[in-house]
Motif scaffolding. Structure first.
Motif, PDB file in Angstrom:
ATOM      1  N   THR A  41      23.702  36.809  38.283  1.00 28.96           N
ATOM      2  CA  THR A  41      24.754  36.565  39.110  1.00 28.96           C
ATOM      3  C   THR A  41      25.967  36.121  38.712  1.00 28.96           C
ATOM      4  O   THR A  41      25.498  34.569  37.922  1.00 28.96           O
ATOM      5  N   ALA A  42      27.264  35.885  38.526  1.00 29.41           N
ATOM      6  CA  ALA A  42      28.582  35.607  38.015  1.00 29.41           C
ATOM      7  C   ALA A  42      29.207  35.570  38.870  1.00 29.41           C
ATOM      8  O   ALA A  42      29.530  36.305  39.304  1.00 29.41           O
ATOM      9  N   PRO A  43      29.117  34.507  39.127  1.00 33.06           N
ATOM     10  CA  PRO A  43      30.205  33.129  39.891  1.00 33.06           C
ATOM     11  C   PRO A  43      31.210  33.298  39.682  1.00 33.06           C
ATOM     12  O   PRO A  43      32.249  32.272  39.845  1.00 33.06           O
ATOM     13  N   ARG A  44      31.802  34.828  39.467  1.00 31.55           N
ATOM     14  CA  ARG A  44      33.534  34.553  39.741  1.00 31.55           C
ATOM     15  C   ARG A  44      34.641  36.283  39.898  1.00 31.55           C
ATOM     16  O   ARG A  44      32.736  36.761  39.487  1.00 31.55           O
ATOM     17  N   THR A  45      35.404  36.379  40.215  1.00 29.14           N
ATOM     18  CA  THR A  45      35.723  37.473  40.242  1.00 29.14           C
ATOM     19  C   THR A  45      35.427  38.439  38.446  1.00 29.14           C
ATOM     20  O   THR A  45      35.326  37.896  37.426  1.00 29.14           O
ATOM     21  N   LEU A  46      34.741  39.768  38.941  1.00 23.83           N
ATOM     22  CA  LEU A  46      34.959  40.428  38.038  1.00 23.83           C
ATOM     23  C   LEU A  46      33.865  40.306  37.346  1.00 23.83           C
ATOM     24  O   LEU A  46      32.886  40.628  36.886  1.00 23.83           O
ATOM     25  N   GLY A  47      32.279  39.559  38.532  1.00 23.91           N
ATOM     26  CA  GLY A  47      31.474  39.076  38.401  1.00 23.91           C
ATOM     27  C   GLY A  47      30.109  40.418  38.300  1.00 23.91           C
ATOM     28  O   GLY A  47      30.719  40.432  39.522  1.00 23.91           O
ATOM     29  N   VAL A  48      29.337  39.931  37.263  1.00 22.59           N
ATOM     30  CA  VAL A  48      28.489  40.819  38.182  1.00 22.59           C
ATOM     31  C   VAL A  48      27.400  40.412  39.136  1.00 22.59           C
ATOM     32  O   VAL A  48      27.389  39.071  39.017  1.00 22.59           O
TER      33      VAL A  48
END
Length: 157
Positions: A41-48
């Motif tokens: 999980t990538a806590p950012r816009t356009l993250g997976v």
């Protein structure tokens, strides 16, 4: 025209919104409250946003074993407010993919309590989607209770 199905849950949690949102992205937290086997999980816009669960020992009549992978793209991320995962799909271990859908997670402070809302949308009025929402409604109920216990327990020394 049939209305889309949704899974909509609210819960009061005695914790800061940032701690609740973080629990949706932290691999250790996800393994505790959502019983995730693995997560990216990538806590950012356009993250997976990808979560994997072990296949269940029981079989659903439509989907077979539950578990599998949920994945999508984080389209909006606000660490103290919430996030949106769009183009989300569930890949059951032995059945065809379910999706696309969206996962909305929002927090609002009400005194010393945070009101968490988890809203899953997508699909149409078919037997497969109705069964999916029956399963996820039950799943979210238990998982969000576990999230509440996990996050509230993290506050204690």
């Amino acid at each position: 025209m049939p209305r889309p199905l949704v899974s909509d849950h609210t819960l009061d949690i005695a914790a800061e919104p940032a701690a609740i949102i973080a629990a949706f992205f932290d691999p250790v937290a996800l393994s505790h409250w959502w019983t995730a086997l693995r997560s990216v999980t990538a806590p950012r816009t356009l993250g997976v946003y990808a979560i994997e669960w072990m296949p269940t020992p029981f079989r659903d009549e439509l989907f077979g074993p539950l578990g599998g992978v949920l994945y999508g793209t984080v389209m909006d991320y606000r660490p103290s407010r919430g996030f949106l995962v769009a183009e989300a799909h569930w890949l059951p271990p032995e059945s065809d993919v379910v999706g696309p859908m969206a996962l909305h997670v929002d927090c609002a402070v009400a005194g010393s309590i945070t009101k968490l809302r988890v809203l899953q949308t997508g699909g149409d009025d078919t037997a497969r989607w109705r069964r999916y929402y029956d399963i996820t409604t039950q799943g979210w109920t238990g998982s969000l209770a576990a999230l509440k216990n996990y996050v509230e327990g993290q506050k204690r020394p």
